[in-house]
Motif scaffolding. Structure first.
Motif, PDB file in Angstrom:
ATOM      1  N   UNK A 229       0.754  -1.383   0.032  1.00  0.00           N
ATOM      2  CA  UNK A 229      -0.094   0.238   0.030  1.00  0.00           C
ATOM      3  C   UNK A 229       0.848   1.364  -0.201  1.00  0.00           C
ATOM      4  N   UNK A 230       2.228   1.118  -0.010  1.00  0.00           N
ATOM      5  CA  UNK A 230       3.181   2.301   0.095  1.00  0.00           C
ATOM      6  C   UNK A 230       3.773   2.434   1.650  1.00  0.00           C
ATOM      7  N   UNK A 231       4.523   3.336   1.841  1.00  0.00           N
ATOM      8  CA  UNK A 231       5.372   3.759   2.993  1.00  0.00           C
ATOM      9  C   UNK A 231       4.727   5.281   3.536  1.00  0.00           C
ATOM     10  N   UNK A 232       5.097   4.933   4.798  1.00  0.00           N
ATOM     11  CA  UNK A 232       4.917   6.219   5.488  1.00  0.00           C
ATOM     12  C   UNK A 232       4.818   5.910   7.031  1.00  0.00           C
TER      13      UNK A 232
ATOM     14  N   UNK B 203      -0.624   6.431   9.042  1.00  0.00           N
ATOM     15  CA  UNK B 203      -0.902   6.695   7.512  1.00  0.00           C
ATOM     16  C   UNK B 203      -1.005   5.731   6.642  1.00  0.00           C
ATOM     17  N   UNK B 204      -0.108   4.766   6.863  1.00  0.00           N
ATOM     18  CA  UNK B 204      -0.221   3.353   6.120  1.00  0.00           C
ATOM     19  C   UNK B 204      -1.692   2.739   6.394  1.00  0.00           C
TER      20      UNK B 204
ATOM     21  N   UNK C 127      -4.249   4.077   7.679  1.00  0.00           N
ATOM     22  CA  UNK C 127      -5.418   4.702   7.246  1.00  0.00           C
ATOM     23  C   UNK C 127      -5.712   4.239   5.480  1.00  0.00           C
ATOM     24  N   UNK C 128      -4.630   4.236   4.916  1.00  0.00           N
ATOM     25  CA  UNK C 128      -4.863   3.976   3.258  1.00  0.00           C
ATOM     26  C   UNK C 128      -5.212   2.532   3.436  1.00  0.00           C
TER      27      UNK C 128
ATOM     28  N   UNK D  64      -7.262   1.017   5.581  1.00  0.00           N
ATOM     29  CA  UNK D  64      -8.593   0.969   6.214  1.00  0.00           C
ATOM     30  C   UNK D  64      -9.457   1.730   5.068  1.00  0.00           C
TER      31      UNK D  64
ATOM     32  N   UNK E 227      -9.188   1.369   1.751  1.00  0.00           N
ATOM     33  CA  UNK E 227      -9.337   0.587   0.675  1.00  0.00           C
ATOM     34  C   UNK E 227      -9.915  -0.893   1.050  1.00  0.00           C
TER      35      UNK E 227
ATOM     36  N   UNK F 126      -4.504  10.262  -2.106  1.00  0.00           N
ATOM     37  CA  UNK F 126      -3.327   9.372  -2.228  1.00  0.00           C
ATOM     38  C   UNK F 126      -2.762   9.612  -3.562  1.00  0.00           C
TER      39      UNK F 126
ATOM     40  N   UNK G 234      -2.842  13.463   3.967  1.00  0.00           N
ATOM     41  CA  UNK G 234      -3.887  13.176   4.845  1.00  0.00           C
ATOM     42  C   UNK G 234      -4.114  14.114   6.112  1.00  0.00           C
TER      43      UNK G 234
END
Lengths: 255, 86
Positions: free
Chosen positions: A80-83, A87-88, A90-91, A93, A95, B50, B57
């Motif tokens: 899902x990416x990095x952070x 933050x990850x 949340x992405x 969730x 999706x 995104x 965010x």
């Protein structure tokens, strides 16, 4: 056990974020903890919880490592990416959550990675909390070859029809017949997911199918009671729970 | 508990994050483990874009009472805005 080491023991661990070939051969991140040992040690796949691949899980891995286990904790959200972990998460969730099949594939690949490591003995465990507890049960049921599985208050092992989602299409209890590893379950009696009634239902299914398991249920504790970074933390129940985990792993992975 | 309660909608607007203002394209509302509010669970509101990265965010963690209060105020403001004809 807690504080059972001798002060002149040769004790140490290495810990790092690395990558390994996860499900579908995708190179994904993992937190790997290696105890200093001249002899091979048991391996553990550590399955992180819904809030993500976070600092709690790094410390969780390190604790297992200090107790003599080679631990790999895959970043199940890596694609899902990095952070920052939240933050990850949340992405993920937004999706709809990580797919069960993806988790099983990454954990199965992590087990294979452990088996191929000369520092790992032939015995493997899988453990997780919260959604990771549910996933640990799912992984051990769908991917044979574990010698111990630990479910820490995994909600959603039993799911009603309206709780099923595209990412979580099947309740793990469905696969109980395929579970070939002894199961340790640790639950808080004030939890709403799983409720004590759901734990009863899971226990009944395990008994019906003749599975090896032990469940421990704690009064005065709800969900996530090991989480010392949250108000859910319950000290007494947590320390007893850790003792149960180490005793279980000692019996099934070091015995 | 992991509730897995989460629902999303496309939105148009802008939000101010750590790097300043940016266009918002998606809002997700959940109720699950809190990570910063000091409570076990919280309403999780995420306003995101995104296409700009995972850190594009604006996040809120609110208790349920605050969520209901906010919802009521949003409805009042929207009704007033629509009645104003502006």
């Amino acid at each position: 056990m807690w504080n059972s080491f001798k002060t002149d023991d040769h004790l140490g661990i290495s810990a790092e974020i690395t990558t390994y070939p996860g499900g579908n051969g995708d190179e994904i991140h993992a937190y790997v903890v290696r105890p200093l040992s001249d002899a091979p040690v048991p391996g553990v796949v550590l399955v992180h919880h819904m809030p993500g691949w976070d600092e709690f899980y790094q410390e969780f891995a390190e604790r297992l490592g200090r107790h003599g286990y080679l631990v790999i904790c895959p970043d199940l959200y890596c694609r899902y990416g990095h952070g920052t972990p939240d933050d990850v998460a949340a992405k993920v969730r937004s999706d709809g959550g990580v797919h069960d099949d993806s988790v099983v594939a990454d954990c199965e690949a992590a087990a294979q990675w452990l088996r191929s490591d000369p520092a790992c003995s032939a015995k493997l465990g899988v453990i997780g909390s919260c959604s990771g507890g549910r996933h640990a049960v799912l992984v051990a049921s769908r991917a044979p070859g574990f010698q111990a599985v630990v479910d820490l208050w995994g909600g959603g092992v039993i799911m009603s029809e309206d709780q099923r989602t595209p990412a979580r299409p099947v309740a793990p209890i469905t696969y109980t017949a395929d579970l070939d590893a002894p199961l340790l379950g640790i639950f808080g009696n004030d939890d709403q997911s799983p409720t004590p009634a759901q734990v009863d239902q899971h226990q009944a299914e395990l008994e019906k199918l003749g599975k090896t398991f032990e469940f421990h249920r704690y009064d005065g504790a709800g969900h996530g009671f090991f989480y010392y970074h949250t108000p859910m933390y319950r000290q007494e129940q947590t320390m007893d729970g850790w003792a149960k985990i180490f005793s279980f792993f000692e019996k099934h992975l070091k015995g | 508990m992991c509730t897995m309660i989460a629902t999303s909608t496309a939105v148009t607007g802008a939000g101010k994050g750590s790097g300043g203002w940016f266009p918002i394209s998606k809002a997700t509302v959940g109720y699950d483990h809190a990570t910063h509010s000091g409570t076990a669970h919280a309403l999780l509101l995420d306003f995101t874009n995104y296409e700009l990265g995972l850190d594009a965010r604006v996040a809120l963690e609110l208790d349920l009472r605050s969520g209901r209060a906010l919802l009521a105020q949003l409805e009042l403001a929207i009704e007033a805005a629509e009645a104003s004809g502006v």
